[in-house]
Design a protein around this motif. Sequence first.
Motif, PDB file in Angstrom:
ATOM      1  N   GLU A  75       0.810  -1.216   0.000  1.00 54.74           N
ATOM      2  CA  GLU A  75       0.000   0.000   0.000  1.00 54.74           C
ATOM      3  C   GLU A  75       0.846   1.270   0.000  1.00 54.74           C
ATOM      4  OE1 GLU A  75      -2.690  -0.390   3.293  1.00 54.74           O
ATOM      5  OE2 GLU A  75      -3.783  -2.025   2.346  1.00 54.74           O
ATOM      6  N   LEU A  76       2.156   1.132   0.037  1.00 55.47           N
ATOM      7  CA  LEU A  76       3.030   2.300  -0.015  1.00 55.47           C
ATOM      8  C   LEU A  76       2.958   2.961  -1.379  1.00 55.47           C
ATOM      9  CD1 LEU A  76       6.227   0.898   1.748  1.00 55.47           C
ATOM     10  CD2 LEU A  76       4.555   2.494   2.694  1.00 55.47           C
ATOM     11  N   GLU A  77       3.272   4.223  -1.406  1.00 51.72           N
ATOM     12  CA  GLU A  77       3.365   4.937  -2.675  1.00 51.72           C
ATOM     13  C   GLU A  77       4.471   4.288  -3.511  1.00 51.72           C
ATOM     14  OE1 GLU A  77       1.382   7.353  -3.731  1.00 51.72           O
ATOM     15  OE2 GLU A  77       0.256   7.237  -1.856  1.00 51.72           O
ATOM     16  N   PRO A  78       4.343   4.290  -4.841  1.00 56.34           N
ATOM     17  CA  PRO A  78       5.350   3.632  -5.687  1.00 56.34           C
ATOM     18  C   PRO A  78       6.783   4.077  -5.391  1.00 56.34           C
ATOM     19  CG  PRO A  78       3.453   4.241  -7.007  1.00 56.34           C
ATOM     20  CD  PRO A  78       3.234   4.824  -5.628  1.00 56.34           C
ATOM     21  N   GLU A  79       6.984   5.373  -5.163  1.00 58.00           N
ATOM     22  CA  GLU A  79       8.352   5.841  -4.901  1.00 58.00           C
ATOM     23  C   GLU A  79       8.868   5.341  -3.548  1.00 58.00           C
ATOM     24  OE1 GLU A  79       5.494   9.194  -3.830  1.00 58.00           O
ATOM     25  OE2 GLU A  79       5.767   7.899  -5.557  1.00 58.00           O
ATOM     26  N   ASP A  80       7.969   5.111  -2.581  1.00 61.74           N
ATOM     27  CA  ASP A  80       8.385   4.557  -1.291  1.00 61.74           C
ATOM     28  C   ASP A  80       8.649   3.062  -1.401  1.00 61.74           C
ATOM     29  OD1 ASP A  80       8.165   7.033  -0.047  1.00 61.74           O
ATOM     30  OD2 ASP A  80       6.081   6.691   0.535  1.00 61.74           O
ATOM     31  N   PHE A  81       7.776   2.376  -2.154  1.00 61.98           N
ATOM     32  CA  PHE A  81       7.965   0.941  -2.343  1.00 61.98           C
ATOM     33  C   PHE A  81       9.255   0.663  -3.109  1.00 61.98           C
ATOM     34  CE2 PHE A  81       7.381  -3.212  -4.298  1.00 61.98           C
ATOM     35  CZ  PHE A  81       6.949  -3.962  -3.214  1.00 61.98           C
ATOM     36  N   ALA A  82       9.676   1.601  -3.945  1.00 58.95           N
ATOM     37  CA  ALA A  82      10.868   1.417  -4.766  1.00 58.95           C
ATOM     38  C   ALA A  82      12.172   1.530  -3.978  1.00 58.95           C
ATOM     39  CB  ALA A  82      10.876   2.423  -5.923  1.00 58.95           C
ATOM     40  N   HIS A  83      12.131   1.886  -2.703  1.00 60.15           N
ATOM     41  CA  HIS A  83      13.353   1.908  -1.894  1.00 60.15           C
ATOM     42  C   HIS A  83      13.948   0.499  -1.895  1.00 60.15           C
ATOM     43  CE1 HIS A  83      12.750   5.724   0.688  1.00 60.15           C
ATOM     44  NE2 HIS A  83      12.029   5.825  -0.404  1.00 60.15           N
ATOM     45  N   PRO A  84      15.238   0.363  -2.104  1.00 61.45           N
ATOM     46  CA  PRO A  84      15.853  -0.970  -2.161  1.00 61.45           C
ATOM     47  C   PRO A  84      15.581  -1.821  -0.922  1.00 61.45           C
ATOM     48  CG  PRO A  84      17.419   0.685  -2.882  1.00 61.45           C
ATOM     49  CD  PRO A  84      16.206   1.425  -2.359  1.00 61.45           C
ATOM     50  N   ASP A  85      15.566  -1.211   0.257  1.00 62.52           N
ATOM     51  CA  ASP A  85      15.330  -2.002   1.463  1.00 62.52           C
ATOM     52  C   ASP A  85      13.880  -2.482   1.555  1.00 62.52           C
ATOM     53  OD1 ASP A  85      14.793   0.714   1.757  1.00 62.52           O
ATOM     54  OD2 ASP A  85      15.186   0.730   3.895  1.00 62.52           O
ATOM     55  N   VAL A  86      12.932  -1.695   1.076  1.00 68.60           N
ATOM     56  CA  VAL A  86      11.530  -2.121   1.074  1.00 68.60           C
ATOM     57  C   VAL A  86      11.343  -3.251   0.062  1.00 68.60           C
ATOM     58  CG1 VAL A  86       9.146  -1.412   0.626  1.00 68.60           C
ATOM     59  CG2 VAL A  86      10.688   0.120   1.861  1.00 68.60           C
ATOM     60  N   LEU A  87      11.955  -3.113  -1.100  1.00 71.02           N
ATOM     61  CA  LEU A  87      11.879  -4.187  -2.096  1.00 71.02           C
ATOM     62  C   LEU A  87      12.503  -5.471  -1.568  1.00 71.02           C
ATOM     63  CD1 LEU A  87      12.696  -2.249  -5.392  1.00 71.02           C
ATOM     64  CD2 LEU A  87      10.517  -3.306  -4.749  1.00 71.02           C
ATOM     65  N   ALA A  88      13.633  -5.353  -0.887  1.00 73.01           N
ATOM     66  CA  ALA A  88      14.287  -6.538  -0.319  1.00 73.01           C
ATOM     67  C   ALA A  88      13.395  -7.201   0.719  1.00 73.01           C
ATOM     68  CB  ALA A  88      15.631  -6.152   0.301  1.00 73.01           C
ATOM     69  N   ALA A  89      12.756  -6.405   1.560  1.00 72.49           N
ATOM     70  CA  ALA A  89      11.850  -6.964   2.566  1.00 72.49           C
ATOM     71  C   ALA A  89      10.683  -7.685   1.897  1.00 72.49           C
ATOM     72  CB  ALA A  89      11.342  -5.859   3.488  1.00 72.49           C
ATOM     73  N   ALA A  90      10.118  -7.095   0.860  1.00 75.05           N
ATOM     74  CA  ALA A  90       9.003  -7.728   0.147  1.00 75.05           C
ATOM     75  C   ALA A  90       9.439  -9.041  -0.498  1.00 75.05           C
ATOM     76  CB  ALA A  90       8.441  -6.775  -0.907  1.00 75.05           C
TER      77      ALA A  90
END
Length: 101
Positions: A75-90
């Motif tokens: 549900e994060l904004e695309p630019e927030d979801f695109a953070h490398p650490d958020v992508l790694a967590a997902a």
Amino acid sequence: MTSNDGLDADLLAARSEAAALFAAASRNDQAGPSAQLHCLAAATALRAPSGPVPATTDAHDPDQLITRALRILGELEPEDFAHPDVLAAARHGRRALREPR
């Protein structure tokens, strides 16, 4: 309101909540060892402020905890979801869901 590293309060709250859910899943006895490791990696990747994991989450199925955490991240904004650490967590969260118990 932003923190020192430029992350806004909503993003920090989402990271913290998702990290707490991943942490709870990582210590859940129903999760297999590989799933526990992926959940721990996901919680660590989010670099959220550490805090106690609510005890109420321990009684939940680990897959439910992981799914809730992934929904929060999704549900994060695309630019927030695109953070490398958020992508790694997902990615770690998705891998944890695929692991056998």
